[in-house]
Structures are given as structure tokens and as C-alpha cells.
Design a protein around this motif. Structure first.
Motif, PDB file in Angstrom:
ATOM      1  N   LYS A  14       0.872  -1.231  -0.222  1.00 42.50           N
ATOM      2  CA  LYS A  14      -0.087  -0.027   0.094  1.00 42.50           C
ATOM      3  C   LYS A  14       0.708   1.271  -0.082  1.00 42.50           C
ATOM      4  CE  LYS A  14      -4.361  -1.505   2.254  1.00 42.50           C
ATOM      5  NZ  LYS A  14      -5.363  -1.225   3.388  1.00 42.50           N
ATOM      6  N   ASP A  15       2.046   1.162   0.843  1.00 43.73           N
ATOM      7  CA  ASP A  15       2.866   2.444   0.948  1.00 43.73           C
ATOM      8  C   ASP A  15       3.332   2.656  -0.640  1.00 43.73           C
ATOM      9  OD1 ASP A  15       2.471   2.603   3.652  1.00 43.73           O
ATOM     10  OD2 ASP A  15       4.575   1.862   4.025  1.00 43.73           O
ATOM     11  N   LYS A  16       3.658   1.642  -1.314  1.00 43.44           N
ATOM     12  CA  LYS A  16       4.431   2.055  -2.635  1.00 43.44           C
ATOM     13  C   LYS A  16       3.221   2.418  -3.779  1.00 43.44           C
ATOM     14  CE  LYS A  16       7.475   1.765  -5.704  1.00 43.44           C
ATOM     15  NZ  LYS A  16       8.530   2.625  -5.841  1.00 43.44           N
ATOM     16  N   ILE A  17       2.057   1.846  -3.434  1.00 44.69           N
ATOM     17  CA  ILE A  17       0.953   2.396  -4.491  1.00 44.69           C
ATOM     18  C   ILE A  17       0.694   3.584  -4.209  1.00 44.69           C
ATOM     19  CG2 ILE A  17      -1.265   1.863  -5.266  1.00 44.69           C
ATOM     20  CD1 ILE A  17      -0.801  -1.160  -4.466  1.00 44.69           C
ATOM     21  N   TRP A  18       0.525   3.930  -2.825  1.00 38.68           N
ATOM     22  CA  TRP A  18       0.182   5.380  -2.405  1.00 38.68           C
ATOM     23  C   TRP A  18       1.248   6.583  -2.977  1.00 38.68           C
ATOM     24  CZ3 TRP A  18      -4.372   6.893  -0.366  1.00 38.68           C
ATOM     25  CH2 TRP A  18      -4.655   7.946   0.024  1.00 38.68           C
ATOM     26  N   GLU A  19       2.539   6.247  -2.848  1.00 39.69           N
ATOM     27  CA  GLU A  19       3.496   6.888  -3.331  1.00 39.69           C
ATOM     28  C   GLU A  19       3.460   7.019  -4.817  1.00 39.69           C
ATOM     29  OE1 GLU A  19       8.200   6.513  -4.074  1.00 39.69           O
ATOM     30  OE2 GLU A  19       7.700   5.945  -1.893  1.00 39.69           O
ATOM     31  N   LYS A 130     -11.183   5.632 -22.069  1.00 39.89           N
ATOM     32  CA  LYS A 130     -10.279   5.117 -22.651  1.00 39.89           C
ATOM     33  C   LYS A 130      -9.012   5.626 -21.990  1.00 39.89           C
ATOM     34  CE  LYS A 130      -8.144   7.047 -26.918  1.00 39.89           C
ATOM     35  NZ  LYS A 130      -8.185   7.633 -28.196  1.00 39.89           N
ATOM     36  N   THR A 131      -8.948   6.727 -21.186  1.00 36.01           N
ATOM     37  CA  THR A 131      -7.794   7.141 -20.370  1.00 36.01           C
ATOM     38  C   THR A 131      -7.582   6.562 -18.978  1.00 36.01           C
ATOM     39  OG1 THR A 131      -9.043   9.124 -19.535  1.00 36.01           O
ATOM     40  CG2 THR A 131      -7.595   9.236 -21.630  1.00 36.01           C
ATOM     41  N   PHE A 132      -8.778   6.307 -18.207  1.00 40.00           N
ATOM     42  CA  PHE A 132      -8.277   5.917 -16.844  1.00 40.00           C
ATOM     43  C   PHE A 132      -7.531   4.511 -16.889  1.00 40.00           C
ATOM     44  CE2 PHE A 132     -10.434   8.806 -13.962  1.00 40.00           C
ATOM     45  CZ  PHE A 132      -9.706   8.463 -12.847  1.00 40.00           C
ATOM     46  N   PRO A 133      -8.049   3.492 -17.584  1.00 38.61           N
ATOM     47  CA  PRO A 133      -7.348   2.180 -17.637  1.00 38.61           C
ATOM     48  C   PRO A 133      -5.764   2.424 -18.033  1.00 38.61           C
ATOM     49  CG  PRO A 133      -9.447   1.839 -18.645  1.00 38.61           C
ATOM     50  CD  PRO A 133      -9.228   3.306 -18.519  1.00 38.61           C
ATOM     51  N   LYS A 134      -5.504   3.320 -18.723  1.00 39.58           N
ATOM     52  CA  LYS A 134      -4.223   3.642 -19.068  1.00 39.58           C
ATOM     53  C   LYS A 134      -3.667   4.195 -17.882  1.00 39.58           C
ATOM     54  CE  LYS A 134      -4.808   4.400 -24.105  1.00 39.58           C
ATOM     55  NZ  LYS A 134      -4.720   5.460 -25.094  1.00 39.58           N
ATOM     56  N   ALA A 135      -3.976   5.263 -17.355  1.00 41.50           N
ATOM     57  CA  ALA A 135      -3.349   5.687 -16.197  1.00 41.50           C
ATOM     58  C   ALA A 135      -3.048   4.815 -15.112  1.00 41.50           C
ATOM     59  CB  ALA A 135      -4.292   6.938 -15.587  1.00 41.50           C
ATOM     60  N   LEU A 136      -3.948   4.110 -15.040  1.00 43.26           N
ATOM     61  CA  LEU A 136      -3.901   2.881 -13.866  1.00 43.26           C
ATOM     62  C   LEU A 136      -2.731   1.832 -14.031  1.00 43.26           C
ATOM     63  CD1 LEU A 136      -7.794   2.448 -12.246  1.00 43.26           C
ATOM     64  CD2 LEU A 136      -5.897   4.255 -11.523  1.00 43.26           C
ATOM     65  N   GLN A 137      -2.801   1.631 -15.249  1.00 43.23           N
ATOM     66  CA  GLN A 137      -1.627   0.773 -15.675  1.00 43.23           C
ATOM     67  C   GLN A 137      -0.264   1.387 -15.696  1.00 43.23           C
ATOM     68  OE1 GLN A 137      -1.733  -2.518 -16.892  1.00 43.23           O
ATOM     69  NE2 GLN A 137       0.199  -2.251 -16.247  1.00 43.23           N
ATOM     70  N   ILE A 138      -0.350   2.838 -15.510  1.00 44.16           N
ATOM     71  CA  ILE A 138       0.974   3.555 -15.102  1.00 44.16           C
ATOM     72  C   ILE A 138       1.234   3.305 -13.751  1.00 44.16           C
ATOM     73  CG2 ILE A 138       2.281   5.953 -15.254  1.00 44.16           C
ATOM     74  CD1 ILE A 138       0.676   6.094 -17.777  1.00 44.16           C
ATOM     75  N   VAL A 139       0.239   3.596 -12.888  1.00 38.27           N
ATOM     76  CA  VAL A 139       0.134   3.488 -11.564  1.00 38.27           C
ATOM     77  C   VAL A 139       0.899   2.090 -11.204  1.00 38.27           C
ATOM     78  CG1 VAL A 139      -0.739   3.511  -9.301  1.00 38.27           C
ATOM     79  CG2 VAL A 139      -1.305   5.256 -10.826  1.00 38.27           C
ATOM     80  N   LYS A 140       0.231   1.128 -11.690  1.00 38.37           N
ATOM     81  CA  LYS A 140       0.760  -0.226 -11.423  1.00 38.37           C
ATOM     82  C   LYS A 140       2.045  -0.389 -11.781  1.00 38.37           C
ATOM     83  CE  LYS A 140      -0.165  -5.054 -12.969  1.00 38.37           C
ATOM     84  NZ  LYS A 140      -0.693  -5.706 -12.004  1.00 38.37           N
ATOM     85  N   ASP A 141       2.684   0.117 -13.235  1.00 38.00           N
ATOM     86  CA  ASP A 141       3.830  -0.055 -13.389  1.00 38.00           C
ATOM     87  C   ASP A 141       4.915   0.603 -12.478  1.00 38.00           C
ATOM     88  OD1 ASP A 141       3.128  -1.609 -15.747  1.00 38.00           O
ATOM     89  OD2 ASP A 141       3.143   0.178 -17.121  1.00 38.00           O
ATOM     90  N   LEU A 142       4.427   1.641 -12.053  1.00 39.35           N
ATOM     91  CA  LEU A 142       5.251   2.466 -11.092  1.00 39.35           C
ATOM     92  C   LEU A 142       5.447   1.904  -9.608  1.00 39.35           C
ATOM     93  CD1 LEU A 142       4.022   6.071 -11.774  1.00 39.35           C
ATOM     94  CD2 LEU A 142       5.985   5.429 -12.296  1.00 39.35           C
ATOM     95  N   SER A 143       4.548   1.384  -9.389  1.00 38.69           N
ATOM     96  CA  SER A 143       4.492   0.474  -8.152  1.00 38.69           C
ATOM     97  C   SER A 143       5.290  -0.697  -8.117  1.00 38.69           C
ATOM     98  CB  SER A 143       2.813   0.160  -7.690  1.00 38.69           C
ATOM     99  OG  SER A 143       2.137   1.447  -7.432  1.00 38.69           O
ATOM    100  N   GLU A 144       5.127  -1.427  -9.081  1.00 35.64           N
ATOM    101  CA  GLU A 144       5.633  -2.848  -9.084  1.00 35.64           C
ATOM    102  C   GLU A 144       7.161  -2.625  -9.664  1.00 35.64           C
ATOM    103  OE1 GLU A 144       3.279  -5.065 -11.599  1.00 35.64           O
ATOM    104  OE2 GLU A 144       1.655  -5.376 -10.056  1.00 35.64           O
ATOM    105  N   ASN A 145       7.733  -1.562 -10.108  1.00 38.28           N
ATOM    106  CA  ASN A 145       9.176  -1.607 -10.416  1.00 38.28           C
ATOM    107  C   ASN A 145       9.888  -0.813  -9.517  1.00 38.28           C
ATOM    108  OD1 ASN A 145       8.534  -3.061 -12.559  1.00 38.28           O
ATOM    109  ND2 ASN A 145       7.462  -1.396 -13.833  1.00 38.28           N
TER     110      ASN A 145
END
Length: 145
Positions: A14-19, A130-145
Motif C-alpha cells: 500500500k505504501d508503494k502504491i500510495w507513493e 479510454k484514459t483511466f485504464p491507461k493511467a492506472l496501468q502506469i500506477v501499476k508499473d510505477l508501483s511494481e518496479n
């Protein structure tokens, strides 16, 4: 007006995702699908504080943080828009609209579910879809890397 809900599973704390969501540099990265160069300004990222979501042009959405449970949930009420230095409220057909946007992190057995909800006009639904799924994918990528 419609409430749209978007979800994504993320393999991070959660910490990483929040960041990933609310660190100012990360915010500019994950909001690129909405508009290049978006950022936010606030004196304090705390409940009751005003927050402005600003485009590079200086246009902004003026909002309030209405609920905040750190690293779990945040809700914004979008109060007005500032365009070309002029502030306008969200009035359509003589009625004021209330626009809310929220982000919730739900812990699962082996992942975190990020749920974003946003109120929008029906005319904006296709753009959001169209845009929200792309934005959330970026959050996922930032959080998991």
C-alpha cells in the motif's frame, strides 16, 4: 451524471502504491493519459485542504480533499474550474453539479486492488473509459518496479 469505476490489481505494498499515486513526480507520470504535464498544488495533502489539479497552461480544477485515510482512501470534491484566469462553477442547465473522485486501496491475499471512482458527465464517459485504464496501468508499473 454517471459514476464510473475502474479497478486494477497491483503486486506492491500500500505504501508503494500510495507513493505512486500522490508523490508529485509520480502524479505527473501517471496522469499523462489525461494531459501531458498535469500536476497538483496544495498547502497540505490533508482532509479539508484545497487542492488544485493544474495543467501546464495554468488552467486548473479547484478541489477539496473531503476524506483521507492515509495509504487507504482519498476522496476529492471538484468545486470549480479556472480557465484563462476565470473561475467557473460546474453548472449545467441551471443546476450545480457535484463531482467527486476517489481512490481506494483494498488489501487482498496476494495483491492490492486499486479502485478509482469518478463522477462525470455522460458526454465524457468514453474519454474516461479510454484514459483511466491507461493511467492506472502506469500506477501499476510505477508501483511494481
Amino acid at each position: 451524471m454517471k459514476t464510473l469505476t475502474y479497478k486494477i490489481e497491483i503486486q506492491a505494498s500500500k505504501d508503494k502504491i500510495w507513493e505512486s499515486l500522490w508523490d508529485k513526480d509520480n502524479y505527473t507520470k501517471w496522469t499523462k493519459p489525461f494531459s501531458e504535464g498535469l500536476y497538483f498544488e496544495t498547502e497540505s495533502f490533508s482532509e479539508g485542504s484545497e487542492i488544485r489539479f493544474v495543467a501546464p497552461s495554468g488552467d486548473a480544477m479547484i478541489s477539496k480533499i473531503v476524506n483521507l485515510y492515509s495509504k487507504e482512501f482519498v476522496a476529492f470534491e471538484h468545486l470549480s474550474m479556472m480557465q484563462n484566469g476565470e473561475i467557473s462553477s460546474f453548472i449545467e442547465d441551471g443546476e450545480a453539479n457535484q463531482f467527486f473522485e476517489s481512490y481506494r486501496l483494498i488489501e487482498n491475499e496476494s495483491s492490492i486492488t486499486l479502485i478509482a471512482q469518478v463522477n462525470t458527465l455522460e458526454s465524457e464517459e468514453k474519454s474516461m473509459d479510454k484514459t483511466f485504464p491507461k493511467a492506472l496501468q502506469i500506477v501499476k508499473d510505477l508501483s511494481e518496479n
